[in-house]
Design a protein around this motif. Sequence first.
Motif, PDB file in Angstrom:
ATOM      1  N   ALA A 253       3.740   1.102   4.822  1.00 35.63           N
ATOM      2  CA  ALA A 253       2.465   0.634   4.266  1.00 35.63           C
ATOM      3  C   ALA A 253       2.702  -0.397   3.161  1.00 35.63           C
ATOM      4  N   ARG A 254       3.667  -0.139   2.307  1.00 40.13           N
ATOM      5  CA  ARG A 254       3.979  -1.088   1.225  1.00 40.13           C
ATOM      6  C   ARG A 254       4.440  -2.427   1.785  1.00 40.13           C
ATOM      7  N   LYS A 257       1.486  -4.460   3.196  1.00 32.64           N
ATOM      8  CA  LYS A 257       0.687  -5.122   2.161  1.00 32.64           C
ATOM      9  C   LYS A 257       1.444  -6.304   1.571  1.00 32.64           C
ATOM     10  N   GLU A 258       2.739  -6.125   1.367  1.00 32.69           N
ATOM     11  CA  GLU A 258       3.575  -7.206   0.849  1.00 32.69           C
ATOM     12  C   GLU A 258       3.559  -8.406   1.796  1.00 32.69           C
ATOM     13  N   VAL A 263      -4.152  -3.016   6.272  1.00 34.01           N
ATOM     14  CA  VAL A 263      -3.663  -1.661   6.520  1.00 34.01           C
ATOM     15  C   VAL A 263      -4.866  -0.755   6.772  1.00 34.01           C
ATOM     16  N   ALA A 285      -1.467   6.860   0.175  1.00 30.09           N
ATOM     17  CA  ALA A 285      -1.489   5.405   0.330  1.00 30.09           C
ATOM     18  C   ALA A 285      -2.595   4.781  -0.511  1.00 30.09           C
ATOM     19  N   GLU A 288      -1.961   4.026  -4.219  1.00 27.12           N
ATOM     20  CA  GLU A 288      -1.276   2.769  -4.497  1.00 27.12           C
ATOM     21  C   GLU A 288      -2.091   1.555  -4.044  1.00 27.12           C
ATOM     22  N   ASP A 289      -3.354   1.787  -3.699  1.00 29.27           N
ATOM     23  CA  ASP A 289      -4.262   0.721  -3.261  1.00 29.27           C
ATOM     24  C   ASP A 289      -3.699  -0.027  -2.054  1.00 29.27           C
ATOM     25  N   LEU A 290      -3.156   0.726  -1.117  1.00 32.25           N
ATOM     26  CA  LEU A 290      -2.533   0.134   0.065  1.00 32.25           C
ATOM     27  C   LEU A 290      -3.468   0.094   1.274  1.00 32.25           C
TER      28      LEU A 290
END
Length: 404
Positions: A253-254, A257-258, A263, A285, A288-290
């Motif tokens: 997920a990180r 977003k990167e 997502v 998730a 972490e605002d993902l």
Amino acid sequence: MNNHLLTNAQIVTPACHFTGSIEIADGVIAAIHKNRTFKRGIDLKGAWLIPGCVDIHSDWLESELRPRSGASFPLPLALHFLDVRAATCGITTVFNTIRFCDEESESRTFEQAICMARQIDEVRHGMLLRHFLQARIGPHTDTLVGRLADLQALQSLRMVVFNDNIPGERQYSLNQRIEMGMRELGTSWEETRDRLLAQIQEARELNHRMVIYDAFKDKCAFGSHHDTTVAQIVEAGSSRSFLAEMPTTLAAARKAKEAGMWVSMDAPNYFRGRSHSGSLAAVDAMEEDLVDILCSDYHFPTILGSVVRMIDEGMAPNKAVNMVTLNPARLLRLDHEIGSITVGCKADLVAFRSERAFASVNSVWVDGVRKFTADYTGDVTSLGVHPDRSVVSKPDNAYPWTSY
């Protein structure tokens, strides 16, 4: 003329919420009146008024087709009640998922999947809601290549999601897949393992992602399902996927977003506080605002129920609502038509109240036409409905099943 005034509602727009009124003209939002109510029109009595939910991934059709193992029902019946259930849950746009692959464990053949998609294509305009198809495609099979023209001909196909079918590499471990295969095929542990190992070797020699992308790039949004590792997200991005659908780990997920991908997570996961399969919890998730989008996956009521819960837990109403309306519409590049209460957009709207930590839907409009209405003070006010509140009003030309 399809003209209405909806008044005395808690209206949620993309940027804020307020008490006010909405004018509908010819099925389109014609005016928004902030902090103003009227004595005329339809009095919503303080209910929330939001855009209709845009559900980009629904597996509910499978539940209607096969509610029990060994018990199957006809597609027309399944589609009718799927349509009804979605309306009562505040969903106005549904993407029904169909999986296209040739694994032995699948419940239908590739040909049967195409036949089912064609039937949905033929009847969708006679249904209550907007229905589209999401094709979940395994890129590691040659079967698909010879059937691309059949899929391209589907007018309702607007999403393609790569559903990697190499056993043991995503949501479930190899041992879990072996156990699942034993139950599905009735084979021994050793025989099931050998079958899966053969599938793995064959699948790794094939990858038709770019062939699939070239076939649908002009009509479909692309995504990748159940990504587990950073490498899988990188592969998804290289094959032009801009949606990470239900990643199973925080690392995936990180990375999504990167990489600038959308997502999505499933609403039942968020509502329950955990994944039913032990994968990434949506709440983790979201911390972490993902997460950009919530979809119903296998349970319609939780898509709007999650909005209620997010608001109850302190999220701004517009941010919570955008996750099930505007954001999926933007992903699909349909935000100029649906997904927000904006002048000029289609009047796909939902009025609901928050009761006992879930959403009680009062009314649903599609193109300004009220498709569902229920008076939860005790009366059902819908056309030709049963008094158990499983209620939907339908146009005279709905469900032309006589063609089957």
